[in-house]
Enzyme design. Structure first.
Site, short mmCIF file in Angstrom:
data_model
loop_
_atom_site.label_atom_id
_atom_site.label_comp_id
_atom_site.label_asym_id
_atom_site.label_seq_id
_atom_site.Cartn_x
_atom_site.Cartn_y
_atom_site.Cartn_z
N GLU A 205 0.83 -1.21 0.00
CA GLU A 205 0.00 0.00 0.00
C GLU A 205 0.86 1.25 0.00
OE1 GLU A 205 -2.15 3.43 1.74
OE2 GLU A 205 -0.41 2.37 2.55
N ASP A 260 -7.85 1.50 8.15
CA ASP A 260 -6.52 2.12 8.07
C ASP A 260 -6.41 3.22 9.13
OD1 ASP A 260 -3.96 2.57 7.22
OD2 ASP A 260 -4.49 3.15 5.17
#
Length: 403
Positions: A205, A260
């Site tokens: 990511e 997140d």
């Protein structure tokens, strides 16, 4: 870690805009909002008390194995993969991995997404996800960055969720397979079991250098592209319901819930997409009920984490983006503004709040159980006895194992 910039889209021709309402309704035909089966106060308490118990410290349990520098392609990244894999193997979940190599600003790097599905034969999936890599820094001491909120803690939440709900998923699977699926208060377990739980750990990511469309979300881009072109077999239930176009793995996803930047005190959670406002409201409601029942510790000054979606913020670039672009419904659960420790060495164990992590664990347990209509009991008198048991063959398992 996600980019703070908003994604822009190419302008559409005016005639296409006239077709959007129709196209939207067709896309949502198989993705209408579910009926949440709200747990009773007794069941709510039972869900929160499932094993594993509440964490005793911010470094206990899974975080002990995740709080290490783990940039993509590193030895530590592989160690984390092995730990996650062993945890799901012990639970009996189906595993898929997607090893691949991609070019980056510092050269080719090996990436690997980890995908775990409780029932790979189920036609639909509720997907929860987080990224397990930490940001790459080339020199000391920055290369000791562990990314506690970004995103070791969210990964730990997902591991806890799988451990807590696996016994309930297995018990329901046993009842359905043996022809004893529950029928209670409008709940038909045989129908509900058609939606299973899938958990994804994205690799890559983080941008290796600077966040761009090509230097970021490597694993998510690879997986979305792969699933977009992986068509379902004709025997799959979704294939039987559709004639054109042929459905792909992406069509099996009810919604992708991405976690997140979580684990610190007083996060601010927003709803970014209208089609999942109802899910955002459900998650906020779970948090409210847990607080009302005294089942979570609330730190002073942070009673409500979930912001009214009428104050909608712009989209934040993250692992969900390539799925969103392909029509997958998204609930992005991310702290906005970002934690103050974002992308610096202070994002370690000291940045985590034990009450906040316990609270997230319980929110996710209850929310997921209610979405999947999991009941933490086997002593319900009304059971389905109007048909015989069914079983799924080994041949079916082979055909659906990558779905």
């Amino acid at each position: 870690m996600p980019s703070a910039r908003s994604f822009s889209r190419h302008p559409l021709p005016s005639y296409f805009l006239l077709l959007l309402p129709l196209l939207y309704s067709l896309c949502l035909a198989d993705h209408l909002p579910r009926t949440f089966h709200t747990l009773s106060d007794t069941h709510l308490k039972q869900i929160t008390q499932l094993s594993p118990p509440q964490w005793t410290s911010v470094t206990s349990g899974h975080l002990e194995h995740l709080l290490i520098p783990r940039p993509s392609g590193s030895e530590n990244n592989t160690l984390v993969q092995q730990y996650i894999s062993s945890a799901f193997s012990s639970l009996g979940w189906h595993e898929d991995q997607t090893p691949f190599t991609d070019d980056t600003p510092i050269g080719p790097i090996k990436f690997n997404n980890l995908i775990y599905t409780f029932d790979p034969l189920a036609p639909r999936k509720l997907v929860l996800a987080a990224h397990f890599d930490s940001k790459y820094f080339p020199t000391y001491p920055e290369n000791q960055f562990v990314g506690a909120t970004d995103s070791a803690a969210p990964c730990a939440f997902l591991l806890d969720l799988a451990e807590a709900l696996t016994p309930l998923l297995k018990e329901r699977q046993r009842r359905v397979t043996s022809g004893q699926a529950l029928l209670l208060d409008g709940l038909d377990e045989e129908e509900e079991a058609e939606t299973t739980l899938q958990i994804i750990f994205f690799d890559g990511e983080e941008a290796v250098k600077d966040w761009t469309d090509t230097d970021s979300i490597y694993g998510a881009r690879h997986l979305a592209e792969t699933w977009e072109t992986t068509f379902l077999p004709p025997s799959h239930p979704l294939s039987k319901r559709r004639y054109s176009p042929t459905p792909t793995i992406l069509n099996t996803i009810d919604v992708l819930i991405l976690l997140d930047l979580l684990g610190d005190s007083n996060p601010r959670i927003h709803s970014y997409y209208r089609d999942t406002d109802w899910l955002f409201t459900q998650m906020s409601d779970v948090d409210k009920r847990l607080r009302q029942e005294g089942l979570i510790d609330v730190e002073k000054g942070e009673e409500g984490w979930f912001v009214d979606f009428k104050m909608r913020k712009g989209m934040i670039g993250d692992d969900h983006a390539p799925f969103l672009e392909r029509g997958v419904s998204i609930l992005h659960v991310i702290s906005n503004p970002f934690p103050k420790v974002w992308h610096n060495l202070a994002d370690d164990a000291s940045a985590l709040s034990l009450p906040a992590m316990r609270r997230w664990n319980r929110i996710l347990r209850v929310f997921t159980a209610e979405y999947l209509s999991l009941i933490p009991t086997t002593n319900t008198p009304s059971q389905r006895n109007d048909h015989g048991p069914y079983s799924r063959s080994a041949d079916e398992l082979v055909r659906y194992s990558s779905i």
